[in-house]
Design a protein around this motif. Structure first.
Motif, PDB file in Angstrom:
ATOM      1  N   VAL A   1      15.331 -88.876 -14.434  1.00  0.00           N
ATOM      2  CA  VAL A   1      14.512 -90.036 -14.816  1.00  0.00           C
ATOM      3  C   VAL A   1      14.112 -89.949 -16.285  1.00  0.00           C
ATOM      4  O   VAL A   1      14.135 -90.948 -17.015  1.00  0.00           O
TER       5      VAL A   1
ATOM      6  N   GLN B   1      13.997 -92.929  -7.041  1.00  0.00           N
ATOM      7  CA  GLN B   1      12.717 -92.976  -6.317  1.00  0.00           C
ATOM      8  C   GLN B   1      12.939 -92.932  -4.812  1.00  0.00           C
ATOM      9  O   GLN B   1      12.183 -92.276  -4.074  1.00  0.00           O
TER      10      GLN B   1
ATOM     11  N   CYS C   1       8.741 -92.314 -14.728  1.00  0.00           N
ATOM     12  CA  CYS C   1       8.980 -93.675 -14.225  1.00  0.00           C
ATOM     13  C   CYS C   1       8.065 -94.680 -14.929  1.00  0.00           C
ATOM     14  O   CYS C   1       8.515 -95.759 -15.343  1.00  0.00           O
TER      15      CYS C   1
ATOM     16  N   ILE D   1      16.804 -95.867 -11.573  1.00  0.00           N
ATOM     17  CA  ILE D   1      15.508 -95.220 -11.326  1.00  0.00           C
ATOM     18  C   ILE D   1      15.011 -95.537  -9.920  1.00  0.00           C
ATOM     19  O   ILE D   1      14.467 -94.669  -9.224  1.00  0.00           O
TER      20      ILE D   1
END
Length: 612
Positions: A302, A327, A352, A323
């Protein structure tokens, strides 16, 4: 914890047997809350957690600390995930992170209220337990004093045997005492019990019967402990073993010659369970370390994505999807070690948040730019609508064509709004031109003549392409034909789209087939001129290279701008499609120009190398 238990079992002597068992049980009881990290019910939402908390808060039985702690962790894990999802949605929709406000959560308020009730009940329970332990301590101390008074002579011991047995039973019936007093209390009790038995001069049958009963009871506990080795649930087996230890220490002594044998058997069975228990938690710690490694890798991925440059909306969207995928993968990984679990999550969330904050800033600036462009297009729509009912065909046509050209220079806006504005603008233009065409039926002959002239220009463009000759000033010839084509007046309305396509097809063909040769010729001329520039000195070459480098950077920026704008164009109409084609031609032309500039820079580098 496991090492201390095993050492207690291994190092215990026969005389200290019962006292050591007391210590093992106390240690196991203290460790019990940490060992409850096993599989529990997974709650789907906060409402389910709250329902269970309400049940515990208003139930008759006392609340268990480990379950209460687990419910609190589960609730706030869901609460935080829900809050972050709302923040992400807000940012993705263009909201300002600095202006975001967390809305009150009714479920959280209810949860806190119920947890307050549980906390008060647990505090009350703790106070009651502590008071009960103090009372139990006093009662056991009284029993010790009574047994101590009996240990005076063999004759007195024989007379008070039944009273002694009653005191032993009373001792067993009394439960927990304060932990800090338990071992000392038990040693004192065992000391005077042993002294009583040593003084007791009962007949041999009574004494042997008592020893025999104790031996049978301890053998049953040994068998039960040995069977626990087959128990699949390691945690359950460990807790059952602690209960067996509690029972073992409450049973009186056996004959002196069997004490060591029985204790060694019970200790051996206990060691097996304790080792399995230790291995279970070592395995759990290994899994947590593996989870930490996996989560660290996700953090690095990330962070790498957040550090990448996004050249346009397509890059932002691609990185966003990457991303989101990371997650989702994060959610499939279990807990990391407790000391690192929060830190690694904060690292992941920070990466993030950094990406989505930058994304929001980018699109906010685009939004401001789009608003200005949209306002300019609305102004052109108003002008076109003011002209749509005009009957001054020539002057109004020129004005609308000028507006259309100006429209192309404004740039892109979001697709949905762009389509809507274009349809309004195109509608106003079409209304005028359709009325003009209907009124200009007498102009058909002129338009047919214009059509033939434009077809002749297209034929000459195709002839240039068929010749395939890059010699001569092809660009100048093409430019002349293009100007001639544009100077010709209107053609029949039904023919204009096909004519437009043929014209641009010819230009595209010329561009594709002859542009490379033209570029080579330009490069060759440039190389020939380098020697003349070199004769002026090194500074002349460096100045030329610096100029070309700036030109290359400007071309790169122009290409990026056009490509970004292409992503927002609509091809829902013929004119919209034509605009896309025109922009694609410009992009390709810019790319070819950029390549020529790069080749010129390379030629300068080679000239410098040759001079050295």
């Amino acid at each position: 914890m496991m090492d201390s238990q095993e050492n207690a079992l291994v190092n215990a002597s026969p005389v200290e047997e019962t006292g050591k068992q007391e210590e093992v049980v106390n240690q196991a009881e203290e460790a019990a809350p940490a060992e409850e990290q096993q599989e529990r019910k997974v709650y789907a939402n906060k409402a389910e957690v709250l329902e269970r908390v309400k049940e515990i808060a208003h139930a008759e039985e006392a609340p268990l600390k480990d379950e209460v702690d687990y419910l609190k962790t589960a609730f706030y894990k869901l609460h935080i995930a829900e809050r972050e999802a709302k923040l992400k949605e807000y940012i993705d929709n263009g909201g300002d992170p600095a202006a975001y406000k967390i809305t009150p959560d009714e479920l959280e308020d209810q949860f806190k209220a119920e947890m307050g009730i549980i906390k008060e009940r647990r505090q009350q329970q703790f106070r009651e337990q502590e008071a009960e332990k103090e009372e139990n301590l006093k009662r056991k101390q009284d029993i010790i004093e009574k047994i101590k008074a009996m240990v005076t002579s063999p004759e007195e011991a024989s007379k008070t045997y039944q009273e002694f047995k009653a005191l032993q039973q009373e001792w067993r019936d009394i439960k927990a005492v304060p932990a800090e007093k338990a071992n000392e209390l038990w040693r004192n009790y065992q000391l005077y019990v042993e002294q009583f038995y040593d003084l007791l001069k009962l007949n041999s049958e009574a004494r042997e019967l008592d020893f025999k009963k104790n031996l049978e009871a301890k053998n049953r506990l040994c068998e039960a402990a040995e069977k626990l080795a087959d128990e699949q649930d390691v945690i359950s087996a460990f807790h059952q073993l602690q209960k067996l230890h509690q029972e073992y220490r409450e049973i009186g002594p056996v004959s002196k010659e069997l004490r060591e044998e029985v204790w060694q058997r019970f200790k051996a069975a206990s060691t097996v369970i304790n080792k399995r228990h230790q291995q279970h938690f070592e395995s759990m710690r290994e899994r947590e370390e593996e989870n930490l490694t996996k989560k660290t890798e996700l953090c690095e991925k990330v962070e790498a994505i957040a550090a990448e440059e996004n050249k346009g909306s397509a890059d932002w969207e691609r990185h966003t999807q990457e991303i989101i995928a990371l997650q989702q993968e994060w959610k499939t990984i279990g807990f990391a070690p407790q000391k690192m679990n929060v830190k690694i999550f904060e690292r992941f969330r920070a990466a993030c948040d950094s990406f989505f904050t930058n994304k929001a800033d980018h699109f906010r600036s685009l939004k401001d730019s789009y608003k200005d462009k949209a306002d300019k297009k609305r102004a052109l729509i108003e002008k076109a609508e003011a002209l749509q009912d005009s009957t001054e065909w020539r002057s109004t046509s020129d004005k609308l064509i000028a507006l259309q050209k100006e429209w192309k220079t404004i740039g892109m806006v979001p697709k949905k709004l762009g389509d809507q504005l274009w349809e309004e603008f195109l509608g106003a233009c079409n209304k005028f031109f359709e009325a003009r065409n209907a009124a200009g039926a007498g102009q058909r002959g002129e338009e047919r003549q214009n059509l033939e002239q434009k077809r002749d220009v297209i034929s000459r463009l195709n002839a240039l392409a068929d010749a395939g000759d890059a010699e001569g000033d092809i660009q100048q010839k093409v430019q002349q034909l293009t100007e001639e084509y544009n100077a010709i007046g209107h053609v029949p309305f039904k023919e204009k789209d096909k004519l437009y396509d043929d014209y641009h097809a010819a230009l595209d063909r010329l561009y594709k087939e002859l542009n490379v040769s033209v570029a080579r010729r330009r490069l060759s001329k440039f190389k020939d001129s380098l020697k003349q520039v070199a004769e002026k000195g090194e500074a002349a070459l460096d100045n030329e290279r610096t100029r070309l480098t700036r030109q290359a950077e400007q071309l790169k920026q122009d290409i990026q701008t056009y490509e970004n704008n292409l992503g927002f164009l609509s091809a829902s109409s013929k004119k919209g499609n034509s605009l896309i084609d025109e922009m694609n031609r410009k992009v390709q032309k810019l790319k070819d120009d950029l390549q020529l500039v790069k080749d010129k820079i390379k030629a300068i580098n080679e000239e410098n190398t040759a001079k050295e």
